[in-house]
Design an enzyme around this catalytic site. Sequence first.
Site, short mmCIF file in Angstrom:
data_model
loop_
_atom_site.label_atom_id
_atom_site.label_comp_id
_atom_site.label_asym_id
_atom_site.label_seq_id
_atom_site.Cartn_x
_atom_site.Cartn_y
_atom_site.Cartn_z
N ASP A 87 0.81 -1.22 0.00
CA ASP A 87 0.00 0.00 0.00
C ASP A 87 0.84 1.27 0.00
O ASP A 87 0.63 2.17 -0.81
CB ASP A 87 -0.93 0.04 1.22
N ARG A 111 1.85 4.64 17.43
CA ARG A 111 1.36 5.70 16.54
C ARG A 111 1.77 7.11 16.95
O ARG A 111 2.17 7.90 16.09
CB ARG A 111 -0.17 5.61 16.37
N ASP A 147 -6.07 3.42 13.81
CA ASP A 147 -4.77 4.02 13.57
C ASP A 147 -4.86 5.37 12.86
O ASP A 147 -4.10 6.29 13.16
CB ASP A 147 -3.88 3.04 12.79
N SER A 166 -3.73 -8.53 7.82
CA SER A 166 -3.19 -7.20 8.03
C SER A 166 -2.40 -7.27 9.33
O SER A 166 -2.96 -7.59 10.39
CB SER A 166 -4.33 -6.19 8.15
N1 ARG Z 1 -6.73 -3.27 16.76
C1 ARG Z 1 -5.44 -2.90 17.18
C2 ARG Z 1 -5.42 -1.44 17.56
O1 ARG Z 1 -6.29 -0.73 17.16
C3 ARG Z 1 -4.37 -3.26 16.20
C4 ARG Z 1 -4.34 -2.48 14.94
C5 ARG Z 1 -3.30 -3.05 14.03
N2 ARG Z 1 -3.18 -2.35 12.82
C6 ARG Z 1 -3.08 -2.94 11.62
N3 ARG Z 1 -2.95 -2.17 10.61
N4 ARG Z 1 -3.13 -4.24 11.48
O2 ARG Z 1 -4.55 -1.00 18.26
#
Ligand code: ARG
Length: 402
Positions: free
Chosen positions: A14, A95, A124, A175
């Site tokens: 991506d 993040r 995110d 993912s």
């Molecule tokens: N659900 C988790 C969170 O919001 C993990 C997110 C992981 N991100 C990803 N792009 N797979 O912190």
Amino acid sequence: MTDRIVLAYSGGLDTSVAIGWIQEATGKEVVAMAVDVGQGGEDLETIRQRALDCGAVEAYVADARDEFAEEYCMPGLQANTMYMDAYPNVSALSRPLISKHLVAAAREFGAGTVAHGCTGKGNDQVRFEVAITTLAPDLDCIAPVRDLALTREAAIEYAEKNDLPIITTKSNPFSIDQNVWGRAVETGFLEDIWNGPTKDVYDYTDDPAFPPAPDEVVITFENGIPVAIDGEAVTPLQAIEKLNHRAGQHGIGRIDIVEDRLVGIKSREIYEAPGAITLIEAHRELERITLEREQLRFKRSVEQRWTELVYDGQWFSELKGSLDAFILDTQKHVNGDIRMTLHGGRAVVTGRKSPNSLYDFGLATYDEGQTFDQSAARGFIDIYGLSARVASDRNQRVQKQA
Ligand code: ARG
């Protein structure tokens, strides 16, 4: 000067496609920035080169491993961060750090816009954009996957058409986001929440059904931070790495939950966080002997709120800052050793020792030499139970009248 865009670059499909995609859509040059938060995997120089091959005008890698461990994971540990009692905020902690580096890069490279590769359905995107707007309200933020409709199919097609040097197989259905604090896996067949995770989902941990012989470990803490493992001095990063390895061999820190996202979606998540879970388990026990009862109780509610704020992308918020001050204050006595046995998917505490312990053998013992005045207990209970007794008397009286 052409206005530039700094893109948070992972090296994956991506964000590789996003480089050209953004340039075509906006007419601006793209600077790619990869942040090393201990995700492992590909060599970061390879990733940097790929960004250039995909058309970035500049590409660089920020080694933020120690910074991430010290300034993000350690506050998480001191807060025993566990969203929905299960998830140690693995992605959520990274993040704000990546956002901070994005903002710094935007300043350095004269960019007025930053970009990230998140979709419009997750947490995110919120974390990045709330952090960025807090740190640099003047910067614009775009998300090509969300705002420029970059679907996976379109990305693969674009990569093939433009001969981009990326592997465009559809074989990995997941993912994945990973860093030294842990690993998050979602999508694919895991979206059917009755489907159990298969072996290939895991990477940081071995199957706890076939563990090696039990492993005993002693973790030394100073102010709630691990400073030694088995007597050997470690940095926070080394502590997490060492325990990822040792606890990972025993399948510790595997988590499978349906989680409430900030955007209102319930989603199925698999996590692996062997080091984080082991450290939190140890840290909690050390707090049980070093924090005063009311302080410990109150801290649990602060931890919950802190965790929710961090999960919800409020790392740089006012309230989070105030809660940090409270948590830090509680850590001044969290010093000492915790001994644990790592085995069969669990890290079990077997011993604790602290120069700041509130555990008083004389008060606790049922043997000779105890110092607790048992005769004082009666009067205490009379008064402690008084309001309940008065209410009960009233209830019986009212019942008789009816
Ligand atoms: N659900 C988790 C969170 O919001 C993990 C997110 C992981 N991100 C990803 N792009 N797979 O912190």
